[in-house]
Design a protein around this motif. Sequence first.
Motif, PDB file in Angstrom:
ATOM      1  N   TYR A 162       0.384  -1.175   0.042  1.00 23.01           N
ATOM      2  CA  TYR A 162       0.158  -0.148   0.332  1.00 23.01           C
ATOM      3  C   TYR A 162       0.723   1.321  -0.121  1.00 23.01           C
ATOM      4  O   TYR A 162       0.787   2.509  -0.688  1.00 23.01           O
ATOM      5  N   PRO A 163       1.667   1.165   0.924  1.00 17.47           N
ATOM      6  CA  PRO A 163       2.914   2.733   0.839  1.00 17.47           C
ATOM      7  C   PRO A 163       3.361   3.523  -0.979  1.00 17.47           C
ATOM      8  O   PRO A 163       2.820   4.006  -1.022  1.00 17.47           O
ATOM      9  N   TYR A 164       3.859   2.292  -1.364  1.00 15.33           N
ATOM     10  CA  TYR A 164       4.046   2.359  -3.139  1.00 15.33           C
ATOM     11  C   TYR A 164       2.957   2.315  -3.904  1.00 15.33           C
ATOM     12  O   TYR A 164       2.953   3.416  -4.448  1.00 15.33           O
ATOM     13  N   ARG A 165       1.684   2.241  -3.536  1.00 14.15           N
ATOM     14  CA  ARG A 165       0.162   2.319  -4.880  1.00 14.15           C
ATOM     15  C   ARG A 165       0.126   3.828  -3.644  1.00 14.15           C
ATOM     16  O   ARG A 165      -0.555   4.157  -4.700  1.00 14.15           O
ATOM     17  N   ILE A 166       0.348   4.482  -2.488  1.00 14.46           N
ATOM     18  CA  ILE A 166      -0.321   5.197  -2.076  1.00 14.46           C
ATOM     19  C   ILE A 166       0.458   6.693  -2.856  1.00 14.46           C
ATOM     20  O   ILE A 166      -0.465   7.463  -3.093  1.00 14.46           O
ATOM     21  N   VAL A 167       1.694   6.522  -2.524  1.00 15.48           N
ATOM     22  CA  VAL A 167       2.853   7.499  -3.157  1.00 15.48           C
ATOM     23  C   VAL A 167       2.270   7.916  -4.577  1.00 15.48           C
ATOM     24  O   VAL A 167       2.480   8.462  -5.405  1.00 15.48           O
ATOM     25  N   SER A 168       1.911   6.446  -5.428  1.00 15.95           N
ATOM     26  CA  SER A 168       1.718   6.807  -6.809  1.00 15.95           C
ATOM     27  C   SER A 168       0.313   7.644  -7.070  1.00 15.95           C
ATOM     28  O   SER A 168       0.497   7.785  -8.087  1.00 15.95           O
ATOM     29  N   ASP A 169      -0.445   7.552  -6.126  1.00 20.15           N
ATOM     30  CA  ASP A 169      -1.381   7.837  -6.634  1.00 20.15           C
ATOM     31  C   ASP A 169      -1.403   9.098  -6.542  1.00 20.15           C
ATOM     32  O   ASP A 169      -1.509  10.302  -6.815  1.00 20.15           O
ATOM     33  N   ALA A 170      -0.857   9.659  -5.320  1.00 17.49           N
ATOM     34  CA  ALA A 170      -0.334  10.726  -4.849  1.00 17.49           C
ATOM     35  C   ALA A 170       0.021  11.858  -6.112  1.00 17.49           C
ATOM     36  O   ALA A 170       0.118  12.916  -6.315  1.00 17.49           O
ATOM     37  N   ILE A 171       1.148  11.083  -6.416  1.00 20.78           N
ATOM     38  CA  ILE A 171       2.263  11.333  -7.387  1.00 20.78           C
ATOM     39  C   ILE A 171       0.936  11.664  -8.783  1.00 20.78           C
ATOM     40  O   ILE A 171       1.234  13.035  -9.496  1.00 20.78           O
ATOM     41  N   GLN A 172      -0.171  10.928  -8.840  1.00 21.10           N
ATOM     42  CA  GLN A 172      -0.683  11.250  -9.901  1.00 21.10           C
ATOM     43  C   GLN A 172      -2.214  12.451  -9.744  1.00 21.10           C
ATOM     44  O   GLN A 172      -1.934  12.688 -10.490  1.00 21.10           O
ATOM     45  N   GLN A 173      -2.204  11.898  -8.980  1.00 17.00           N
ATOM     46  CA  GLN A 173      -2.912  13.855  -8.486  1.00 17.00           C
ATOM     47  C   GLN A 173      -2.003  15.371  -7.875  1.00 17.00           C
ATOM     48  O   GLN A 173      -2.999  15.797  -8.980  1.00 17.00           O
ATOM     49  N   ILE A 174      -1.215  15.140  -8.141  1.00 15.50           N
ATOM     50  CA  ILE A 174       0.000  16.371  -8.296  1.00 15.50           C
ATOM     51  C   ILE A 174      -0.384  16.791  -9.757  1.00 15.50           C
ATOM     52  O   ILE A 174      -0.460  17.365  -9.862  1.00 15.50           O
ATOM     53  N   ASP A 175       0.301  15.982 -10.060  1.00 17.88           N
ATOM     54  CA  ASP A 175       0.799  15.883 -11.433  1.00 17.88           C
ATOM     55  C   ASP A 175      -0.792  16.098 -12.431  1.00 17.88           C
ATOM     56  O   ASP A 175      -0.626  17.389 -13.656  1.00 17.88           O
TER      57      ASP A 175
END
Length: 383
Positions: A162-175
């Motif tokens: 989950y930590p990997y996937r959560i950061v991936s989601d956050a990066i997508q949101q920021i982008d």
Amino acid sequence: MTCPTAPNIIFAMSDQVRADFTRGVGFELDTMPFLDSIAAQGTRFRRAYTTAPACVPARTSLLTGRWPSTHRIRQNSNTSTVDVSRGDDLLDVLRGAGYQLFYAGKTHMYRNKAEDYDAFSEYGHTMAPDTTAEQRAFTAYLNSIDMGPTREPTPFPAEQQYPYRIVSDAIQQIDARDPDKPFFAFVSTPEPHNPYQVSEPYFSMFAEDKIPNRLSGPEAAEAKGGAYKWLRDLVEEKRPGYDDIWRRYRATYCGMLRLIDDQWRRLVDHLKEQGLYDNTLLIFLADHGDYAAEYGLQRKGAGIPEVLARIPMIVHGCGVETQDNKKDFVSIADILPTVCEAIGRPIPLGVQGRSLWQMLTGSDYPAAEFADIVTERGYGGLP
């Protein structure tokens, strides 16, 4: 580095992190080298405390700037908006200042719906927005191990954690943000909370025979009696002999910390690649600690010992001085007023926390206000 009027703001929060478990504060193992490097460039608070050693009360304090006896959320079942007593909270302040609001990770608080944010991706300890067969299989695995700790490495790659996937989601949101508006991103990993499990290479990264000795074992819970003995007996009843593998539990916990640390590094590296790093205020913290085998206990649930009450808190970014603050007592409730002052907004009525902005930026501050701290547990003084 000067701070713009409206800096981007990121909360990087992990659930149930021991404040004393990194080399930067004297732990023997190098569990979170990236976070220690960030602390060396910003401000680390050695005496940061939660308002309550439980997720929902502490996270409600983070949002409201109030202690549990004031916001009235005292247990983890109180996640409804009708339960909390508050005025304007963190999201109200940021929304009023024109911020875009992003969330990725564990909520476990009254602000827990997509309508509270411009982008929202929710995870739990054994729940995620799974879309692939492998993701669903990983979540099924988490549910199957009954909160761990496991004796073997997790049979899934680290990218499924989950930590990997959560950061991936956050990066997508920021982008996907509107570049003409500042953003606030709340990135919240359910780990290293139980279930205690981790994939390779993290499972084998900290050998059991290298795990530092604990301060006390089950005999301490027996001697303290009361809630400590009750909790010890409860876990023993469910998992007879569970404390026999306390070194494996701690080794896995340390591996989970390194997994999270690598994800914080990945998030910050992306900010740098996108030219956002210099204009972003980063706040790394936890909601509370973990016994991590002290007293022969796991998780939390009895008393307010230092291992549960003290939390990691690191602030880095525009305007923040480099300092290792070892003397001031600060609280998770201080974050809201600090953000208010950093962006030039008034602190809402009813906030009990104190702004740390003057302290963070090297200005004079009323040191006597930070000479002690309060942590609460229970109802009306009763556990």
